[in-house]
Structure formats: structure tokens, C-alpha cells
Design a protein around this motif. Structure first.
Motif, mmCIF file in Angstrom:
data_model
loop_
_atom_site.group_PDB
_atom_site.id
_atom_site.type_symbol
_atom_site.label_atom_id
_atom_site.label_comp_id
_atom_site.label_asym_id
_atom_site.label_seq_id
_atom_site.Cartn_x
_atom_site.Cartn_y
_atom_site.Cartn_z
ATOM 1 N N SER A 113 4.433 -2.422 3.714
ATOM 2 C CA SER A 113 3.685 -2.978 2.591
ATOM 3 C C SER A 113 2.366 -2.226 2.511
ATOM 4 O O SER A 113 1.777 -1.898 3.534
ATOM 5 N N SER A 114 1.953 -1.949 1.297
ATOM 6 C CA SER A 114 0.707 -1.210 1.096
ATOM 7 C C SER A 114 -0.082 -1.880 -0.026
ATOM 8 O O SER A 114 0.384 -1.943 -1.162
ATOM 9 N N TRP A 115 -1.287 -2.368 0.322
ATOM 10 C CA TRP A 115 -2.142 -3.044 -0.649
ATOM 11 C C TRP A 115 -3.234 -2.130 -1.159
ATOM 12 O O TRP A 115 -3.808 -1.360 -0.408
ATOM 13 N N ASN A 116 -3.533 -2.275 -2.425
ATOM 14 C CA ASN A 116 -4.778 -1.766 -2.989
ATOM 15 C C ASN A 116 -5.527 -3.031 -3.389
ATOM 16 O O ASN A 116 -5.271 -3.611 -4.447
ATOM 17 N N ARG A 117 -6.404 -3.482 -2.504
ATOM 18 C CA ARG A 117 -7.082 -4.759 -2.725
ATOM 19 C C ARG A 117 -7.972 -4.732 -3.968
ATOM 20 O O ARG A 117 -8.044 -5.716 -4.704
ATOM 21 N N ALA A 120 -5.712 -5.074 -6.853
ATOM 22 C CA ALA A 120 -4.812 -6.232 -6.683
ATOM 23 C C ALA A 120 -3.359 -5.828 -6.916
ATOM 24 O O ALA A 120 -2.649 -6.435 -7.710
ATOM 25 N N THR A 121 -2.944 -4.770 -6.208
ATOM 26 C CA THR A 121 -1.555 -4.311 -6.296
ATOM 27 C C THR A 121 -0.948 -4.221 -4.899
ATOM 28 O O THR A 121 -1.642 -3.974 -3.917
ATOM 29 N N LEU A 122 0.350 -4.422 -4.844
ATOM 30 C CA LEU A 122 1.102 -4.358 -3.594
ATOM 31 C C LEU A 122 2.344 -3.516 -3.823
ATOM 32 O O LEU A 122 3.048 -3.682 -4.819
ATOM 33 N N SER A 123 2.624 -2.627 -2.888
ATOM 34 C CA SER A 123 3.849 -1.838 -2.910
ATOM 35 C C SER A 123 4.636 -2.150 -1.645
ATOM 36 O O SER A 123 4.118 -2.021 -0.538
ATOM 37 N N LEU A 124 5.886 -2.603 -1.823
ATOM 38 C CA LEU A 124 6.779 -2.882 -0.695
ATOM 39 C C LEU A 124 7.891 -1.850 -0.695
ATOM 40 O O LEU A 124 8.466 -1.561 -1.752
ATOM 41 N N GLN A 125 8.202 -1.317 0.471
ATOM 42 C CA GLN A 125 9.266 -0.324 0.612
ATOM 43 C C GLN A 125 10.256 -0.819 1.666
ATOM 44 O O GLN A 125 9.894 -0.973 2.829
ATOM 45 N N LEU A 126 11.488 -1.075 1.238
ATOM 46 C CA LEU A 126 12.553 -1.540 2.121
ATOM 47 C C LEU A 126 13.588 -0.433 2.254
ATOM 48 O O LEU A 126 14.280 -0.124 1.279
#
Length: 174
Positions: A113-117, A120-126
Motif C-alpha cells: 500500500s502506498s499513501w500520498n497523504r 489523500a490517495t492510496l494505491s494498493l498492489q496485490l
């Protein structure tokens, strides 16, 4: 007979052209209105699910960064379901893990998971190999946020006409 041979040759060429096309990632963008939360927590405004060959990605945008839990559910055609859980504290790194439909934690090297606080964005990589050992095709998905203290649902996307959570359409793998 020549008409038949020409017709078969044309179909063969079209078939080869169709199978030779390069694979492209399939995505499902979903927008969600701001201010439709049912409890304090992350208010989803947009989600994009991407079903690529090597990874299932989810990009989420929120009204503002706040403590919450993000859950992304992924359902395969035969009904198997996995969920990516990202527990997002006020500061520091998230705790991100994968669970099956019985709530058991599954091993998944490379899950991130990678946040740009500030944005206010989140990137999830599965990684794809964490889902059925990579042996799956089209999937459906949804995203949900929960209040970290109460566990109450905050917001979800997509929603049906009645405002209830629903899965996306089928996202082919590519």
C-alpha cells in the motif's frame, strides 16, 4: 468451392489477428459522491480497479486523509473471494494484509500500500500469484472504508441505485 476456401481463409486471418493482439490491463473506474459517509472516516470520491497480468491494482481517492481501514474485495467467477485490508493510522506506515472469505490471513509476498497523504490517495498492489496462485481470469471488485475505532462502515464504492454496496462488472484480466 473457391468461395468456401476464400471464406475460410478470411476467417483464419481474422482469428489470428484477434489472438495476436497484445494484452492490455482492464480497469474499472468508479466515482463516488463526497459527503455520503455514514460515520467518521475516509470518504471515497473515486476508485479504479485494474486487473493486469501480474498484479491487481486499486487506486483510491478520498476527500481528506484520516485514520481509517480500507477493504478491497475481489471475487473470481467461481465465487472465490479475497480481501485486501489496509489499516491506515494517523501517522506512520499502514498495516496491509490479505484474507480469504473465512477471514484467515493469507501469505502474500509483494502486497503493498502506498499513501500520498497530502493528496489523500492510496494505491494498493496485490500480486496476481496471491490470488489462486495466479490462476484466475476476470474478477469483480468493491472498496469499503471503516471507522478504525468503531469498525462501522464509513463509505463504499460502487453503490447500487439504493445506495448499497455492490460489485463492479467483470474486469477481464489483461
Amino acid at each position: 468451392m473457391r468461395k468456401y476456401q476464400a471464406w475460410v481463409a478470411a476467417l483464419l486471418v481474422l482469428g489470428l489477428m484477434a489472438t495476436a493482439a497484445p494484452a492490455q490491463a482492464q480497469s474499472g473506474p468508479v466515482s463516488d459522491p463526497s459527503g455520503d459517509v455514514s460515520a467518521p472516516g475516509l470518504d471515497i470520491t473515486a476508485v479504479t480497479f485494474t486487473n493486469r497480468d501480474q498484479v491487481f491494482g486499486t487506486a483510491l481517492t478520498f476527500v481528506a486523509d484520516t485514520t481509517s481501514t480500507v477493504i478491497v474485495a475481489i471475487r473470481m467467477r467461481h465465487g472465490h473471494l479475497v480481501r485486501v485490508i489496509s489499516q491506515h493510522p494517523a501517522q506512520g506506515a499502514d498495516t496491509t494484509f490479505l484474507i480469504d472469505n473465512l477471514g484467515r490471513t493469507l501469505p502474500c509476498g509483494g502486497l503493498s500500500s502506498s499513501w500520498n497523504r497530502a493528496a489523500a490517495t492510496l494505491s494498493l498492489q496485490l500480486p496476481a500469484n496471491c490470488i489462486q496462485r495466479g490462476d484466475y481470469g476476470a474478477v469483480r471488485a468493491w472498496a469499503l472504508t471503516e471507522n478504525s475505532e468503531s469498525g462501522r462502515d464509513v463509505d463504499y464504492a460502487p453503490e447500487d441505485a439504493g445506495g448499497d454496496i455492490q460489485f463492479t462488472g467483470w474486469l477481464p484480466r489483461g
